[in-house]
Structure formats: C-alpha cells, structure tokens
Design a protein around this motif. Structure first.
Motif, short mmCIF file in Angstrom:
data_model
loop_
_atom_site.label_atom_id
_atom_site.label_comp_id
_atom_site.label_asym_id
_atom_site.label_seq_id
_atom_site.Cartn_x
_atom_site.Cartn_y
_atom_site.Cartn_z
N VAL A 77 0.75 -1.11 -0.28
CA VAL A 77 -0.01 0.04 0.01
C VAL A 77 0.87 1.30 0.08
CG1 VAL A 77 -1.78 1.27 1.28
CG2 VAL A 77 -1.64 -1.25 1.22
N LEU A 78 1.86 1.10 0.80
CA LEU A 78 2.92 2.49 0.96
C LEU A 78 3.65 2.59 -0.52
CD1 LEU A 78 3.99 1.97 4.59
CD2 LEU A 78 2.79 3.77 3.86
N ALA A 79 4.03 1.49 -0.94
CA ALA A 79 4.80 1.68 -2.20
C ALA A 79 3.73 2.31 -3.26
CB ALA A 79 5.25 0.17 -2.60
N ASP A 80 2.64 2.21 -3.46
CA ASP A 80 1.73 2.52 -4.41
C ASP A 80 1.44 3.91 -4.10
OD1 ASP A 80 1.45 0.19 -5.92
OD2 ASP A 80 -0.47 -0.29 -4.85
N ALA A 81 1.89 4.60 -3.02
CA ALA A 81 1.43 6.18 -2.78
C ALA A 81 2.04 7.08 -3.49
CB ALA A 81 1.50 6.12 -0.94
N ASP A 82 1.43 8.09 -3.81
CA ASP A 82 2.26 9.29 -4.46
C ASP A 82 2.43 10.14 -2.95
OD1 ASP A 82 1.43 8.44 -7.13
OD2 ASP A 82 -0.57 9.23 -6.68
N LEU A 83 1.59 10.08 -2.13
CA LEU A 83 1.84 10.96 -0.95
C LEU A 83 1.55 10.25 0.26
CD1 LEU A 83 2.43 13.85 0.33
CD2 LEU A 83 -0.26 14.14 -0.32
N PHE A 84 2.43 10.11 1.38
CA PHE A 84 2.21 9.64 2.69
C PHE A 84 2.10 10.51 3.79
CE2 PHE A 84 4.19 7.48 6.66
CZ PHE A 84 3.12 6.81 6.71
N ILE A 85 0.84 10.92 4.37
CA ILE A 85 0.80 11.70 5.36
C ILE A 85 0.36 11.02 6.68
CG2 ILE A 85 -0.96 13.53 6.01
CD1 ILE A 85 -1.63 14.12 3.12
N ALA A 86 1.37 11.46 7.72
CA ALA A 86 1.40 11.03 8.93
C ALA A 86 1.46 12.00 10.04
CB ALA A 86 2.59 9.92 9.28
N ASN A 87 1.24 11.76 11.21
CA ASN A 87 1.24 12.88 12.25
C ASN A 87 2.66 13.00 12.56
OD1 ASN A 87 -0.29 14.32 14.37
ND2 ASN A 87 1.26 13.29 15.75
N GLY A 88 3.44 12.03 12.43
CA GLY A 88 4.82 12.44 13.05
C GLY A 88 5.02 12.74 14.74
N LEU A 89 5.82 13.58 15.00
CA LEU A 89 6.30 13.49 16.67
C LEU A 89 6.18 12.19 17.16
CD1 LEU A 89 4.07 16.89 17.26
CD2 LEU A 89 6.34 16.56 16.89
N TYR A 90 6.93 11.39 16.65
CA TYR A 90 7.04 10.12 17.22
C TYR A 90 5.95 9.16 17.34
CZ TYR A 90 11.31 12.46 18.08
OH TYR A 90 12.43 13.29 18.00
N LEU A 91 4.80 9.62 16.84
CA LEU A 91 3.47 8.62 16.98
C LEU A 91 3.61 7.30 16.32
CD1 LEU A 91 0.60 8.39 18.05
CD2 LEU A 91 -0.16 9.45 16.14
N GLU A 92 3.89 7.46 14.88
CA GLU A 92 3.77 6.30 14.02
C GLU A 92 5.18 5.80 13.46
OE1 GLU A 92 2.89 9.39 13.13
OE2 GLU A 92 0.61 9.38 12.18
N GLU A 93 6.20 5.72 14.35
CA GLU A 93 7.74 5.47 13.73
C GLU A 93 7.64 4.27 12.86
OE1 GLU A 93 10.74 7.26 14.83
OE2 GLU A 93 8.83 8.46 14.36
N PRO A 94 6.90 2.99 13.14
CA PRO A 94 7.16 1.76 12.45
C PRO A 94 6.56 2.08 11.01
CG PRO A 94 6.26 1.13 14.58
CD PRO A 94 6.30 2.57 14.56
#
Ligand SMILES: [Zn+2]
Length: 333
Positions: A77-94
């Motif tokens: 799923v991630l390989a197909d993404a044009d854009l990846f949007i996360a919160n950051g600030l260490y929430l979703e490190e994996p």
C-alpha cells in the motif's frame, strides 16, 4: 505465424485484464493515491482532497496507534502511494520506517505535527516526559491545530496536483468554516462548566494541546510512558488529588480499557466515563458522524456534560463531508 498468434493472444489477455479492472473502478486509476495513518488524519485528508484523491488509512480504529506495527502487506500500500501523510512527533515510527523503505520514485512523506508547531511549542507531560525527548503527539484534539493540518494537506495536494488547486482550496475553506463553528461551540460549552471543574484526569494522555487552548488543567494522565499500568504510589496520589479538588468525572477510552480508572473513581468519589477517544471515530465508515468533526463533537458532549456543563451548542456543528460527490476513503476496521 505461431509467434503472431501468441502475441495477439497475449495482447488480448492484457486488454481484457485492463478492461475488467477499468470497469470495476472507473476513475480510481486517475486519482492521486494518498496513504495516511490514524483515522482523524484520514478524515481531514478526505475532506480536503475530496473526489480527486484515493485516501487509505493504515492504522485500524481501535488499535493503539502508539505501538501499532503495520503488517508486511502494508508495504505494498505504501509503495503505491503518491503521498504519505502521518502525524509524526514519534507517533507512528514503524509506519514511517516502512514508507521510507518501500516508497516509489517521487513519493513524499508529510509529517503534519512537525510542520504544524515549532519545537518550542511541544508539550511534555505525564505519559510523554521531557526526559524521553518525545513530545505529546496529540495535536489534533485542538481544532485550531487540526485546521493547521488541513492547510498543510491542501498545500501538499496542490503541489502534487496543481490542476486541483482551486478545488482543494474550496474544500479547505469549507473545513475552516466548520472548525470556526466547532471552536465557537466548544468555547460556549466550556464557559458553562464551573471554573473549578475544568480539570481533566484521563487514562490516555491526549488532551494537552486541547486543554491549553480552552483553559482546562490536565491534572494527570494515568497511563505511564511505557503503556504499562501506573504504580500503586502514583494511583494513591491521583486519588487524593481528585478527591481534594472535587473533580466530578475522570475519563478513559474504549481503546484502553482500564480497571485502574474504576478504582481511582471509586476511591475518590468521581464518576468514570470511558467514552473519550483520540483516534477512534464514532459510528462506521460512511456514517455522517464518522469523521474528525464527529469525533470532536462526541468528545465535547461527553466531557462537558460529565463536568457539569451544557453541551447543547455542539449540535450546531455539521460533521458530514465538506464536499459533494464521491468519496474514495478507506478506513481499516
Ligand atoms: Zn493516542
């Protein structure tokens, strides 16, 4: 001759394959592919991107987003993404590591929390102590910061898809109006809570930025930084604090069931309400209230009522999608 027949057969098979795929999903191949993490962020991206994007969340609602490790299948799923949007600030490190290891050429990641506020504005507290170096990542329960997220999303989508600039801008404007209504309704509701009762004791530590915005004091969060249970000493301190302050209610969430909160409530005389949520949207995908706005309306009604205030003004906030037309959002269960 034989080669020509085979070539024609091969082309036919390919055309059939493309044709059937195309018939099932007529527009999706033309949509911008955006992958997100937690559902409130998916909802904000869905609202701004509207009909022009396919948005897929990868962290299931009801999962502990702080410890969630995506399954290997998420790499595709991630390989197909044009854009990846996360919160950051260490929430979703994996999840961020998985994106970095698998993304396609030209795909980029946007970390909303890191762009929305400067490090000087980071909050460190009970479950996110400064000694660990990782700030409280829950910016979105503050609607004004959620609006900042929406602005960052609009800019990122416009960069990738300049033809959609006016469309993304219009959706953002509509979202801004909703946030204005929500913000005003929260202020009105909070004003009805007796000042001494504007105190929050929660299990999960997700109200730091919200509390600062609306004049609550966060007495504490019960969940330790390592997501274990608190020590008997910490619990005893909290019981005394809640009892002495006369706090009428303390809060938990369904994502983190805890008998500890029941015990603190029982011994302090407060009521335990296990209905606050930071990333578990109300209802089911497709329901009007299954959205960031719906989440905040539900949280505010729950919180304000339990603390002795009047939350009726929250009914004026529209929690449905800001755009007309077909949404292409996927929320994992
Ligand atoms: Zn959280």
């Amino acid at each position: 001759m034989k080669f020509q027949v085979m070539a024609i057969m091969l082309v036919t098979v390919l055309l059939l394959a493309c044709g059937s795929n195309h018939m099932e999903q007529p527009e999706e191949s033309r949509l911008l592919s955006v992958v997100t993490t937690v559902s409130p962020i998916t909802s904000i991206v869905e609202n701004v991107g509207g009909e022009r994007i396919l948005v897929r969340g990868i962290i299931p609602e009801g999962a502990n987003s702080h410890t969630f490790d995506p399954p290997p299948s998420t790499a595709r799923v991630l390989a197909d993404a044009d854009l990846f949007i996360a919160n950051g600030l260490y929430l979703e490190e994996p999840a961020i590591e998985m994106f970095n290891a698998n993304h396609g050429d030209g795909a980029r990641a946007v970390l909303l929390g890191e762009l929305a506020i400067a490090p000087e504005e980071w909050q460190f507290d009970f479950s996110f102590p400064e000694a660990n170096g990782q700030p409280n990542p829950h910016l979105w329960p503050d609607p004004i910061l959620a609006l900042k997220y929406a602005g960052i999303v609009r800019n990122a989508l416009t960069t990738l898809d300049p033809e959609g600039a006016i469309y993304y801008g219009a959706n953002y404007e509509e979202f801004r109006l909703r946030i204005d209504t929500l913000d005003a309704a929260i202020k009105t509701a909070v004003a009805t809570v007796p000042e001494v009762q504007r105190q929050l004791l929660t299990y999960h530590d997700s109200w730091a930025y919200f509390a600062k915005r609306y004049g609550f004091e966060v007495l504490g969060a019960v969940q330790p930084a390592d997501f274990t249970e608190p020590s008997p000493r910490d619990m005893a301190d909290l019981i005394v604090q809640v009892r002495d302050l006369g706090v009428p209610a303390i809060f938990g969430s369904e994502v983190f069931p805890s008998s500890v909160m029941e015990q603190i409530a029982f011994e302090s005389g407060a009521v335990f309400i296990d209905q606050l949520a930071d990333d578990d949207l109300p209802g089911d995908p497709g329901d009007a209230g299954h959205s960031y706005l719906g989440l905040m309306i539900k949280n505010m009604v729950t919180m304000v009522r339990a603390l002795g205030g009047d939350a009726s003004g929250l009914g004026a906030v529209d929690s449905s999608l800001v755009f007309d037309g077909q949404s292409h959002a996927e929320y994992p269960g």
